[in-house]
Design a protein around this motif. Structure first.
Motif, PDB file in Angstrom:
ATOM      1  N   LEU A 248      -4.374   2.574  -5.972  1.00  0.00           N
ATOM      2  CA  LEU A 248      -3.532   3.474  -5.235  1.00  0.00           C
ATOM      3  C   LEU A 248      -2.208   4.055  -5.773  1.00  0.00           C
ATOM      4  CD1 LEU A 248      -3.911   1.356  -1.975  1.00  0.00           C
ATOM      5  CD2 LEU A 248      -5.109   3.690  -2.335  1.00  0.00           C
TER       6      LEU A 248
ATOM      7  N   GLU B  86      -6.090  -4.834   0.360  1.00  0.00           N
ATOM      8  CA  GLU B  86      -6.464  -4.577  -1.101  1.00  0.00           C
ATOM      9  C   GLU B  86      -6.077  -5.622  -1.947  1.00  0.00           C
ATOM     10  OE1 GLU B  86      -7.872  -1.819  -2.235  1.00  0.00           O
ATOM     11  OE2 GLU B  86      -7.852  -0.630  -0.559  1.00  0.00           O
TER      12      GLU B  86
ATOM     13  N   ASP C 286       2.116   1.337   6.966  1.00  0.00           N
ATOM     14  CA  ASP C 286       0.779   1.435   6.295  1.00  0.00           C
ATOM     15  C   ASP C 286       0.657   0.580   4.757  1.00  0.00           C
ATOM     16  OD1 ASP C 286       1.046   5.125   7.121  1.00  0.00           O
ATOM     17  OD2 ASP C 286       0.122   3.406   8.272  1.00  0.00           O
TER      18      ASP C 286
ATOM     19  N   ALA D 253      -3.226   6.673  -8.139  1.00  0.00           N
ATOM     20  CA  ALA D 253      -3.437   7.905  -7.434  1.00  0.00           C
ATOM     21  C   ALA D 253      -2.343   8.395  -6.835  1.00  0.00           C
ATOM     22  CB  ALA D 253      -4.715   7.503  -6.492  1.00  0.00           C
ATOM     23  N   ARG D 254      -1.223   7.882  -6.799  1.00  0.00           N
ATOM     24  CA  ARG D 254       0.268   8.345  -6.083  1.00  0.00           C
ATOM     25  C   ARG D 254       0.040   8.219  -4.739  1.00  0.00           C
ATOM     26  NH1 ARG D 254       3.671  10.095 -10.098  1.00  0.00           N
ATOM     27  NH2 ARG D 254       2.625  10.931 -12.115  1.00  0.00           N
ATOM     28  N   GLU D 255      -0.768   7.343  -4.040  1.00  0.00           N
ATOM     29  CA  GLU D 255      -0.634   7.246  -2.710  1.00  0.00           C
ATOM     30  C   GLU D 255       0.223   6.264  -2.244  1.00  0.00           C
ATOM     31  OE1 GLU D 255      -4.577   6.637  -1.063  1.00  0.00           O
ATOM     32  OE2 GLU D 255      -5.688   7.666  -2.624  1.00  0.00           O
ATOM     33  N   VAL D 256       0.663   5.201  -3.139  1.00  0.00           N
ATOM     34  CA  VAL D 256       1.835   4.431  -2.927  1.00  0.00           C
ATOM     35  C   VAL D 256       2.718   4.310  -4.112  1.00  0.00           C
ATOM     36  CG1 VAL D 256       0.539   2.973  -1.198  1.00  0.00           C
ATOM     37  CG2 VAL D 256       0.454   2.447  -3.530  1.00  0.00           C
ATOM     38  N   SER D 257       3.862   3.855  -3.997  1.00  0.00           N
ATOM     39  CA  SER D 257       4.731   3.711  -5.060  1.00  0.00           C
ATOM     40  C   SER D 257       5.121   2.489  -5.478  1.00  0.00           C
ATOM     41  CB  SER D 257       6.273   4.583  -4.589  1.00  0.00           C
ATOM     42  OG  SER D 257       7.009   3.643  -3.773  1.00  0.00           O
TER      43      SER D 257
ATOM     44  N   LEU E  90      -2.190  -1.819   3.846  1.00  0.00           N
ATOM     45  CA  LEU E  90      -2.973  -1.676   2.495  1.00  0.00           C
ATOM     46  C   LEU E  90      -2.871  -3.157   1.614  1.00  0.00           C
ATOM     47  CD1 LEU E  90      -1.698   1.572   0.828  1.00  0.00           C
ATOM     48  CD2 LEU E  90      -3.993   1.252   2.005  1.00  0.00           C
TER      49      LEU E  90
END
Length: 479
Positions: A19, A11, A3, A22-26, A7
């Motif tokens: 992202l 992106e 995933d 938004a804490r969707e990725v680290s 991204l």
């Protein structure tokens, strides 16, 4: 990881940072994904001067505007605390300055993660990134071709989709030339827009400036917003920007008056370069701008003569400083033939001649400012022909003279250096690919201090003819 790779495929740096916020990725996920992408393409491109994976994994993270975004710093006069700085030369050995350049420090504070340094030719004085120290950096569209110079490593990695942007610098076209060769976006800011310390007061009498090569226009603007501004004690600064550069992107430019210059005597542009600039002129016209073909009232040969007085004296000073730092003078055999030619012919210019050279640059700036009373922008080809094959552009031995070197390089890139000399902002925009499938950029220059005009037009061109979907043969996209 699958995933994350998806991204990174789609992106830009701004999107990745959003992202993270938004804490969707680290941070660590992006770091490891970028390392995997770099490992995938580096054997074919040879674009990395030093890998910094372990130090990046141990580095503290920052929550700035580019939090978690992986990138590389160009290995040319741009110290990075954790890296050696070779400036593409064997003469620097394993020297590690142990401090951050001002722009590097601002990128670090903005949250960037540094996974390595990118290749440059020796001392940045070539339009191709080929050196004795690192070998040839290859173009991801065709690995038999040059990636351009001197920010060739940065451009190749961004074009190959390893990272969404990479740091570079530009003293005669060194962001815009590789951006053209690799089909990505390259903006050179105005003189004094960017910091140059702490090691350098000004690069090549103000001709040199740092910034970045990017996939998207908005990343270039956003990076300016976090890095621009004179550093403490800077000798001068560009005019104040009244609004954020990213805000310029949403302001559709009014009807711009664009001067189209196809050739700069004594050199001519190839059929492919003419096709590129005419394509862009037509696109600008379709977008409602006024386009007029004309000539530039500039003789480039005296300008280049003055520029090499400055480059030669500056290179001599740098080489002498290096000798003092290591307690051993730099021997001729440690330097490449191109550098030996420059030092032999211009390394001992007098102070008066150096001052005359600076005065010539300032006179050019005034001439071009007068020219731009009648136009808003100047449009030219970035380069006069396709990216050349590896081993042909910088094939020098030190028996040749400086005039031959100038002819060889500046018949290929006659336009870019003019705007380093004048201090004006300029950009290369990827809007055309030749029948051979090779990118040829279109070059725009604006009035001094008017990066906003360039960025507004670039955003309009990007919307009208997106280039992100064009991917080179060598790439790190998820399969």
């Amino acid at each position: 990881m699958q995933d994350i790779q998806s991204l990174m495929d789609r992106e830009d740096a701004t999107g990745l940072a959003n992202l993270v916020k938004a804490r969707e990725v680290s941070h660590s996920e992006l770091l490891e994904a970028a390392i995997a992408r770099l490992e995938l393409v580096e054997p074919q491109l040879n674009a990395v001067a030093e890998k910094l994976y372990d130090t990046a994994r141990k580095a503290p993270t920052f929550d700035g505007p580019f939090a978690g975004v992986p990138t590389l710093i160009k290995d040319l006069f741009s110290p990075l605390t954790e890296a050696r700085m070779t400036s593409g030369s064997i003469a620097l050995g394993e020297a590690r300055p142990g401090l951050d350049d001002a722009v590097v420090s601002r990128l670090r504070t903005a949250g960037c993660q540094f996974i390595g340094t990118s290749t440059s030719p020796e001392f940045g004085t070539s339009y191709t990134t080929e050196s004795t120290r690192f070998g040839a950096t290859r173009n991801p569209w065709d690995t038999t071709r040059s990636a351009g110079g001197s920010s060739g490593g940065a451009a190749a990695l961004v074009a190959a989709r390893v990272v969404p942007f990479a740091h570079g610098n530009d003293g005669g076209g060194s962001l815009r030339v590789p951006a053209s060769c690799c089909g990505v976006f390259g903006l050179k800011p105005s003189r004094g827009r960017m910091p140059s310390g702490p090691l350098i007061g000004e690069g090549w009498a103000g001709m040199g400036t740092p910034h970045a090569i990017t996939l998207s226009v908005r990343d270039s603007a956003a990076l300016l917003d976090v890095t621009a501004g004179a550093d403490l004690g800077a000798p001068y600064a560009a005019p104040h920007q009244s609004i954020p550069f990213v805000d310029c992107l949403t302001r559709r430019p009014t009807r711009l008056r664009i001067a189209v210059i196809e050739h700069l005597a004594p050199w001519t542009s190839s059929a492919e370069a003419l096709a590129a600039v005419r394509h862009t002129a037509q696109l600008c016209q379709e977008l409602g701008h006024q386009v007029k073909q004309t000539t530039l009232p500039v003789n480039p040969l005296p300008v280049l003569d003055a520029m090499f007085d400055i480059i030669g004296a500056s290179t001599r000073s740098y080489v002498d400083m290096l000798g003092k730092l290591r307690n051993q003078p730099v021997a001729d055999e440690e330097l490449e033939p191109r550098t030996r030619i420059i030092l032999r012919e211009r390394g001992a210019v007098s102070g008066a001649r150096y001052a005359d050279g600076v005065a010539s640059l300032h006179a050019l700036g005034r001439d071009l400012a007068r020219f731009l009373c009648d136009y808003d922008l100047i449009l030219t080809p970035t380069l006069t022909r396709e990216p050349p094959r590896i081993g042909t552009l910088d094939a020098f031995d030190d028996r040749l003279d400086l005039a031959t070197l100038i002819e060889h390089f500046h018949s290929y890139s006659p336009f870019t250096s003019l705007f380093n000399a004048s201090g004006q902002p300029a950009m290369s925009v990827p809007l055309y690919w030749s029948p051979n499938g090779l990118p040829i950029g279109s070059h725009f220059a604006a009035r001094f201090g008017e990066e906003g005009t360039l960025l507004a037009l670039a955003a309009q061109l990007e919307e009208a003819q997106p280039w992100r979907g064009r991917v080179p043969v060598v790439n790190a996209l998820q399969r």
